[in-house]
Each structure stands twice: as C-alpha cells, then as structure tokens.
Design an enzyme around this catalytic site. Structure first.
Site: not given
Ligand code: HMG
Ligand code: MG
Length: 286
Positions: A12-13, A204, A206, A237, A246
């Site tokens: 994933r990450d 977690h 990095h 990210c 990581n």
């Molecule tokens: P948004 O643009 O405000 O959402 O994003 P929305 O509700 O307007 O939806 C936008 C589009 O995405 C729409 O599609 C939705 O249907 C679709 P359209 O109608 O335009 O065709 N959509 C989805 N599709 C599939 N699955 C879903 C989903 N939700 C909406 N679940 C949202 C808000 C939260 C969805 C967006 O910001 C997002 O997906 N963010 C995720 C970003 C991400 O994954 N970042 C990396 C992970 S976090 C990380 O790495 C940190 C971590 O490792 C810990 C650390 O290191 O600190 C965990």
């Molecule tokens: Mg991370």
C-alpha cells in the site's frame, strides 16, 4: 517478553508512491511472498479515490486474488464510507482509517479539515465494528508536516484522544516525512502518555532523513511493540513532498532483533521480496 509485531505496508504505502503502475499480477505475487515472510499483518491496498491514487485502483482485484495464510491479518486503508463498503466487499480483515495531526496535510491528502475528516470517519469506524473488523487509526505528520512545519506532541495527543473516543482499536503514529529523531520520539511518547500508552501504539516511520532505525530502537526501548515497515524500503506519500520510503522491513527486524526485540519476520525473505518488487517496478513502462 520483548516480541514485536510487524505490519508490512509495502503493497500500500510502497506502491502508492511509485510513478509506475505496477501490474496487478505483480502486486498479488508480492503480497503472496510477504505472506510467507513471517510478518503479522499486510496492508494489502487502499480503497481511496482513483483520481487521487491511481496506483492502487485495482485494490478489489488484488484482495480477490491473494493467497491468505492463516494467522496473517490482511488490512485495507479507507478514507470514507465508500472505501469501507469496497474493503468489506473485498473481505479485508482489518480497516485502517487516517487523519492528519496538521491542517495543511489534512487538506492536501484528504480534502478537508481535521474536524471534517474525523466526522467523515465516524460512520466508517462504527460500521467497521458492526462488521466485526478491528480498526486502526493512523495519525500522520506526528513530528513534522511538509506544509505546516514542526508539530507539537499536544496536537497529536488531541487527535489521538478524538480517535480513541470514536472507538479505534489501535493508534498508528505516522512520521510521514521522516522528520523524527530519537529525542522527538521520546517527546512524542511523553506527550501522549496520558492519552495512550506506548505499548498500545504502532509506529510508522519513513526513512527520509536516514534516522528511522534510530527512532525505532528508541521507541522499542520506550515500550512500543508494533511497527510498520516496507520490504525494500519502498514507499512515500504523493501528497507529502520529499517523503521517502518507509523504513525497510528487513533492516528493521534485524536491528530490533539485535537490540533484544524479536519478531517472527524473516529478514532474508523480506529483502528478497523487496528486491523482487523493485525489479518489477524497474521493468514497468514509465
Ligand atoms: P474529494 O475529491 O473531496 O472526494 O476527495 P469526492 O467525494 O469529491 O470524490 C471525488 C471522486 O472520487 C468522485 O469520483 C468519487 O466518487 C470518488 P467522480 O464522481 O468525480 O468520478 N471517490 C472514491 N472512489 C473510490 N473509492 C473511494 C472514493 N471516495 C470518493 N473511497 C477523498 C476526498 C478522501 C476521497 C480523497 O482525498 C482521497 O481519496 N484521499 C486519499 C489520499 C491517499 O490515499 N493518500 C495516501 C494515503 S495516507 C498516507 O500515505 C499516510 C500513511 O501512510 C501514514 C503516514 O505515513 O503518515 C497512512
Ligand atoms: Mg506512510
């Protein structure tokens, strides 16, 4: 007992940060290799918007095709109820939700304030529990934020306290951009002591600044017994500029074992799995 629990987050990450779109077959084979490496949990993929993370758009297919080894927990990262629905349909064993300790990263990574994201997560946590899933609550930017700068432990404690009130089973502290050192890890856990014990958290790390191993050993000495890592040090990210991979799982488990904190994971197999995935990434079209 100084046993530590290892969650492998490379699928994933690690893969979310690669420019290449790794073929589904290779992702499935990677998870299968990791399943045989002795890790306790594998974060298989995320059910987020494909507009935001196109690299993991095939999460359902990956879940459908992996070989599940009894005893290994197969978890999924989800941002909202839509993601939860897909993760439950894919039979994810455990649900990970995520929120930032800082407003800058919260907006860039999840398109909302911290408060908006917590509200969005409330039904996700409740429904995941109704479906009898354990819920992990990640907090990002626990030491530093690429947008807001250094982060005070009080901010982390306040978000951790909210997540615990909302019912998460586990707090996972993300040093998203590898800003921590041994001293800031100590300060972080001191600041969190009234809210959550070190033993009840996962760390977690990095390795952006090359200090992740130092931080992990310090955290283990403080009482942390659960760590995330990525085979081969894959990761980062896309919404955290400058974030690197990581901490490499094979290095983490070796160094922790030498420091008296053993896990069940086997460094040689993890190293081989990480190298194998790196060779697959290198052969992907740009
Ligand atoms: P948004 O643009 O405000 O959402 O994003 P929305 O509700 O307007 O939806 C936008 C589009 O995405 C729409 O599609 C939705 O249907 C679709 P359209 O109608 O335009 O065709 N959509 C989805 N599709 C599939 N699955 C879903 C989903 N939700 C909406 N679940 C949202 C808000 C939260 C969805 C967006 O910001 C997002 O997906 N963010 C995720 C970003 C991400 O994954 N970042 C990396 C992970 S976090 C990380 O790495 C940190 C971590 O490792 C810990 C650390 O290191 O600190 C965990
Ligand atoms: Mg991370």
């Amino acid at each position: 007992m100084n046993g530590v629990r290892i969650t492998e987050v490379g699928p994933r990450d690690g893969l979310q940060h690669e420019k290449a779109l790794v073929p589904t077959d290779a992702k499935v084979a990677f998870v299968d290799k990791l399943s045989d490496s002795g890790v306790d949990e594998i974060e298989v993929s995320s059910f987020v918007s494909a507009k935001w993370i196109p690299q993991l758009a095939d999460a359902s297919e990956v879940f459908a095709r992996i070989r599940r080894v009894p005893g290994v927990v197969y978890s999924a990262l989800v941002p909202n109820e839509r993601g939860l629905d897909a993760a439950l349909a894919a039979q994810a064993d455990k649900i990970s939700v995520f929120v930032s300790a800082t407003e800058g990263f919260s907006q860039r990574n999840t398109a909302g304030t911290i408060e908006e994201v917590l509200l969005r997560l409330q039904p996700v946590i409740r429904r995941a529990h109704e479906a009898r899933r354990v819920v992990r609550g990640y907090i990002s930017c626990v030491v530093g934020c690429p947008y807001d700068g250094p982060v005070h432990p009080d901010k982390v404690a306040s978000v951790a306290s909210r997540l615990l009130e909302m019912g998460v089973d586990e707090i996972d502290l993300g040093d998203t951009i590898g800003a921590a050192d041994g001293a800031s890890i100590e300060a972080l856990y001191l600041g969190l002591a009234e809210v959550v014990s070190a033993a009840a958290t996962t760390l977690h790390l990095h390795d952006t600044s090359g200090r992740a191993i130092e931080c992990a050993v310090r955290a283990a000495q403080i009482g942390v017994r659960s760590f995330d890592a990525s085979a081969g040090g894959l990761g980062g990210c896309p919404y955290a500029p400058g974030s690197a991979g990581n901490v490499a799982t094979e290095t983490l488990v070796s160094v922790l074992a030498q420091s008296g904190f053993a896990s069940r994971a086997r460094a040689d197999q993890l190293r081989a799995a990480g190298q194998w995935m790196r060779s697959k990434i290198a052969s992907c079209p740009p």
